[in-house]
Design a protein around this motif. Structure first.
Motif, PDB file in Angstrom:
ATOM      1  N   ILE A 235       0.841  -1.204   0.000  1.00 14.49           N
ATOM      2  CA  ILE A 235       0.000   0.000   0.000  1.00 14.49           C
ATOM      3  C   ILE A 235       0.871   1.247   0.000  1.00 14.49           C
ATOM      4  CG2 ILE A 235      -1.640   1.354   1.378  1.00 14.49           C
ATOM      5  CD1 ILE A 235      -2.900  -1.290   2.265  1.00 14.49           C
ATOM      6  N   GLU A 236       1.894   1.254   0.850  1.00 12.98           N
ATOM      7  CA  GLU A 236       2.758   2.444   0.926  1.00 12.98           C
ATOM      8  C   GLU A 236       3.466   2.715  -0.393  1.00 12.98           C
ATOM      9  OE1 GLU A 236       5.394   2.955   4.181  1.00 12.98           O
ATOM     10  OE2 GLU A 236       3.708   3.666   5.403  1.00 12.98           O
ATOM     11  N   SER A 237       3.950   1.677  -1.034  1.00  9.45           N
ATOM     12  CA  SER A 237       4.667   1.855  -2.294  1.00  9.45           C
ATOM     13  C   SER A 237       3.773   2.511  -3.340  1.00  9.45           C
ATOM     14  CB  SER A 237       5.158   0.492  -2.796  1.00  9.45           C
ATOM     15  OG  SER A 237       5.775   0.625  -4.057  1.00  9.45           O
ATOM     16  N   LEU A 238       2.538   2.039  -3.463  1.00  8.41           N
ATOM     17  CA  LEU A 238       1.622   2.611  -4.449  1.00  8.41           C
ATOM     18  C   LEU A 238       1.152   4.000  -4.018  1.00  8.41           C
ATOM     19  CD1 LEU A 238       0.604   1.648  -7.156  1.00  8.41           C
ATOM     20  CD2 LEU A 238      -1.479   0.825  -6.050  1.00  8.41           C
ATOM     21  N   LEU A 360      -2.957   5.546 -12.318  1.00 11.94           N
ATOM     22  CA  LEU A 360      -2.267   4.267 -12.208  1.00 11.94           C
ATOM     23  C   LEU A 360      -2.770   3.294 -13.264  1.00 11.94           C
ATOM     24  CD1 LEU A 360      -2.452   3.884  -8.314  1.00 11.94           C
ATOM     25  CD2 LEU A 360      -0.457   4.617  -9.644  1.00 11.94           C
ATOM     26  N   ASP A 361      -1.924   2.343 -13.611  1.00 12.33           N
ATOM     27  CA  ASP A 361      -2.338   1.284 -14.538  1.00 12.33           C
ATOM     28  C   ASP A 361      -3.347   0.366 -13.845  1.00 12.33           C
ATOM     29  OD1 ASP A 361      -0.621   2.218 -16.504  1.00 12.33           O
ATOM     30  OD2 ASP A 361       1.058   0.991 -15.787  1.00 12.33           O
ATOM     31  N   PRO A 362      -4.296  -0.171 -14.586  1.00  8.98           N
ATOM     32  CA  PRO A 362      -5.287  -1.080 -13.983  1.00  8.98           C
ATOM     33  C   PRO A 362      -4.642  -2.234 -13.224  1.00  8.98           C
ATOM     34  CG  PRO A 362      -5.945  -0.498 -16.209  1.00  8.98           C
ATOM     35  CD  PRO A 362      -4.573   0.064 -16.014  1.00  8.98           C
ATOM     36  N   GLY A 363      -3.519  -2.728 -13.761  1.00 10.36           N
ATOM     37  CA  GLY A 363      -2.830  -3.839 -13.099  1.00 10.36           C
ATOM     38  C   GLY A 363      -2.292  -3.478 -11.726  1.00 10.36           C
ATOM     39  N   GLU A 364      -1.925  -2.207 -11.534  1.00 12.62           N
ATOM     40  CA  GLU A 364      -1.388  -1.781 -10.243  1.00 12.62           C
ATOM     41  C   GLU A 364      -2.465  -1.740  -9.155  1.00 12.62           C
ATOM     42  OE1 GLU A 364       2.203   1.262 -10.925  1.00 12.62           O
ATOM     43  OE2 GLU A 364       0.393   1.869 -12.011  1.00 12.62           O
ATOM     44  N   LEU A 365      -3.696  -1.484  -9.581  1.00 12.16           N
ATOM     45  CA  LEU A 365      -4.807  -1.403  -8.621  1.00 12.16           C
ATOM     46  C   LEU A 365      -5.551  -2.719  -8.462  1.00 12.16           C
ATOM     47  CD1 LEU A 365      -6.408   2.077  -9.425  1.00 12.16           C
ATOM     48  CD2 LEU A 365      -5.324   1.401  -7.284  1.00 12.16           C
ATOM     49  N   GLN A 366      -5.216  -3.679  -9.309  1.00 17.40           N
ATOM     50  CA  GLN A 366      -5.989  -4.922  -9.336  1.00 17.40           C
ATOM     51  C   GLN A 366      -6.034  -5.616  -7.976  1.00 17.40           C
ATOM     52  OE1 GLN A 366      -4.708  -7.642 -12.358  1.00 17.40           O
ATOM     53  NE2 GLN A 366      -6.405  -9.068 -12.042  1.00 17.40           N
ATOM     54  N   GLN A 367      -4.895  -5.660  -7.287  1.00 15.20           N
ATOM     55  CA  GLN A 367      -4.850  -6.363  -6.003  1.00 15.20           C
ATOM     56  C   GLN A 367      -5.690  -5.678  -4.924  1.00 15.20           C
ATOM     57  OE1 GLN A 367      -1.068  -6.158  -3.833  1.00 15.20           O
ATOM     58  NE2 GLN A 367      -0.363  -4.558  -5.261  1.00 15.20           N
ATOM     59  N   PHE A 368      -6.024  -4.385  -5.144  1.00 16.31           N
ATOM     60  CA  PHE A 368      -6.807  -3.646  -4.156  1.00 16.31           C
ATOM     61  C   PHE A 368      -8.298  -3.581  -4.498  1.00 16.31           C
ATOM     62  CE2 PHE A 368      -2.526  -1.629  -4.252  1.00 16.31           C
ATOM     63  CZ  PHE A 368      -2.087  -2.078  -3.012  1.00 16.31           C
TER      64      PHE A 368
END
Length: 496
Positions: A235-238, A360-368
């Motif tokens: 979370i912090e990294s993003l 952000l790219d969709p892939g970066e938010l996918q896990q959230f």
């Protein structure tokens, strides 16, 4: 004899020379060793002083910019373990959204410290409107949480097996009384541990008073909030990436546009909604039994300042406050009710509106995705780092972010006076109040609502109406006599 003495002297000199060298070398080693030890000792003291200074005296670093663009690289050294005889285990289940749970965790650590208990890592709400099944470990750095508080309270990840229901142990559950003082916990809760080794608080929202709490315990609450509750590295990294992208584009406003379905249904505020939307929101309100107020007159609540501003109203207020069309605005919120249709007026006034999904790219938010608390954590980080923070409703996130921004040097936070704004908006929109007068009145109403240093407002016997501790944790913003210089004289702003 003289020759013998001469030879003896030569031999002595030959022996003494290497001895002298050894002694000199030894002395140099001793000096070197003392210097090394002294340096280590001095650096250790310095680190400890900086650690304590950061924990208890944020004003010491008042003129230092805290970076929220890049993550810190050097973890602080472990503090000494507090040695105490535990009176039992405290298990807690937090309820509500991310920031309501955050405040509750701070309160429960303080209670565990007060009663000399062992705290079990808190359970997070999985049954509320948001239906987020995230665990504590999926939002917060649990190791950091445990280690950073080890000199205050013992925290374990789970109860010992002997207290497991599989082994026939029944844990006693109860909700502590809301807005309680230390006396309640010492006199009513602590004696329960003489018969039971484990107590489970199944409700934790607002269970510790805003005021009347000892200064040491208030500082424990601050320490948990500002130091121990660190988000996971993912979370912090993003979050840091989001802030970096925004900063590279220039200054930005974080707008906490609390015009989301749950808020509108809960508050009964339907101003600007269609009849079908109002019916949908009412149906949702009845579907959740813990939302106690069912029959609500929307316009009455709005006139009392109890409704979030609509996106259209927000656009007018931002213009009146002097934000020009080129202002970069980050919307720190979930899905806006009515989606882009309701954002059209605001976006026309401020074309540089962005959301995390746009940056952000969709892939970066996918896990959230489908984890509202983790997504809210990203908005939380951006809101703290913004040049200006503006909440359109004073909910839990607005209050907790306000407190963090005070702690970080009283960063600009515009606290909208919604009751006054509704009066002005209606006068302007019905043609009674011209734009220039409207704008001047809006600016005048908020001159002293920019997050400046101030003391908490205390209202005797009405804790819900007084200033929230986490919005203005004054005990942690200054020390001793400096408080009068920073916050003004007097103990508080009391209303009786």
């Amino acid at each position: 004899m003289e020759v013998a003495r001469s030879e003896s002297g030569v031999r002595s000199e030959k022996i003494a020379a290497p001895v002298a060298k050894v002694i000199a070398r030894t002395k140099r080693l001793q000096v070197w060793f003392i210097r090394v030890c002294s340096s280590i000792l001095l650096w250790t003291c310095l680190v400890q002083l900086l650690t304590v200074g950061e924990l208890w005296h944020p004003s010491f670093m008042a003129n230092t910019t805290v970076s929220l663009v890049t993550p810190p690289h050097h973890p602080l050294p472990l503090l000494p373990l507090r040695n105490y005889s535990s009176n039992g285990y405290l298990k807690v289940s937090c309820n509500g959204g991310l920031n309501q749970m955050r405040s509750a965790i701070c309160d429960m650590v303080a209670v565990a410290r007060l009663l000399n208990l062992t705290l079990v890592v808190p359970e997070l709400d999985k049954t509320s409107f948001w239906a987020d099944n995230s665990t504590f470990e999926e939002i917060f750095d649990v190791k950091h949480f445990i280690d950073s508080l080890r000199d205050e309270v013992r925290i374990v990840r789970r109860l010992p097996k002997r207290f497991n229901s599989k082994y026939g142990y029944r844990v006693f559950e109860m909700p502590p009384v809301s807005w309680s003082q230390e006396k309640y916990y010492l006199q009513q809760i602590l004696p329960l541990f003489s018969k039971r080794k484990v107590l489970h608080f199944n409700k934790t929202d607002a269970r510790l008073a805003n005021n009347g709490i000892s200064i040491d315990l208030q500082k424990v609450r601050c320490r948990v909030n500002f130091q121990a509750l660190k988000f996971t590295p993912e979370i912090e990294s993003l979050g840091y990436k989001l802030v970096r992208i925004l900063k590279e584009r220039g200054p930005f406003v974080a707008l906490h546009l609390r015009y989301e379905m749950d808020m509108l249904a809960f508050s009964g505020c339907t101003h600007g909604c269609t009849k079908e939307e109002a019916k949908e929101l009412k149906h949702l309100r009845y579907a959740y039994p813990w939302w106690r107020d069912k029959e609500i007159v929307s316009e009455e609540r709005r006139s009392q300042g109890l409704c979030p501003l609509t996106p259209e109203e927000t656009a007018l207020i931002l213009l009146a406050l002097g934000f020009d069309k080129d202002t970069q605005i980050y919307i720190a919120a979930g899905e806006i009710y009515g989606s882009e249709r309701r954002l059209a007026v605001l976006r026309a006034a401020y074309p540089r509106i962005v959301r995390k999904e746009m940056l952000l790219d969709p892939g970066e938010l996918q896990q959230f995705q489908n984890h509202s608390s983790q997504m809210a954590a990203l908005d939380f980080m951006v809101s703290i780092a913004s040049d200006t923070f503006i909440p359109t409703y004073d909910g839990n996130m607005a209050k907790v972010v306000e407190g963090h921004r005070r702690y970080r040097g009283f960063k600009k936070t515009i606290l909208l006076d919604r009751k006054r704004l509704v009066e002005l908006l209606d006068l302007h929109q019905n043609g009674t109040l011209p734009w220039n007068e409207f704008a001047a009145a809006v600016r005048s109403a908020h001159e002293k609502r920019m997050g400046q240093p101030t003391r908490r407002r205390v209202i005797a016997d009405k804790p819900k109406e007084e200033d929230y501790f986490y919005a203005n944790p004054q005990e942690c913003l200054c020390e001793g006599a400096n408080c009068d210089d920073l916050l003004g004289p007097g103990k508080s702003s009391s209303i009786r």
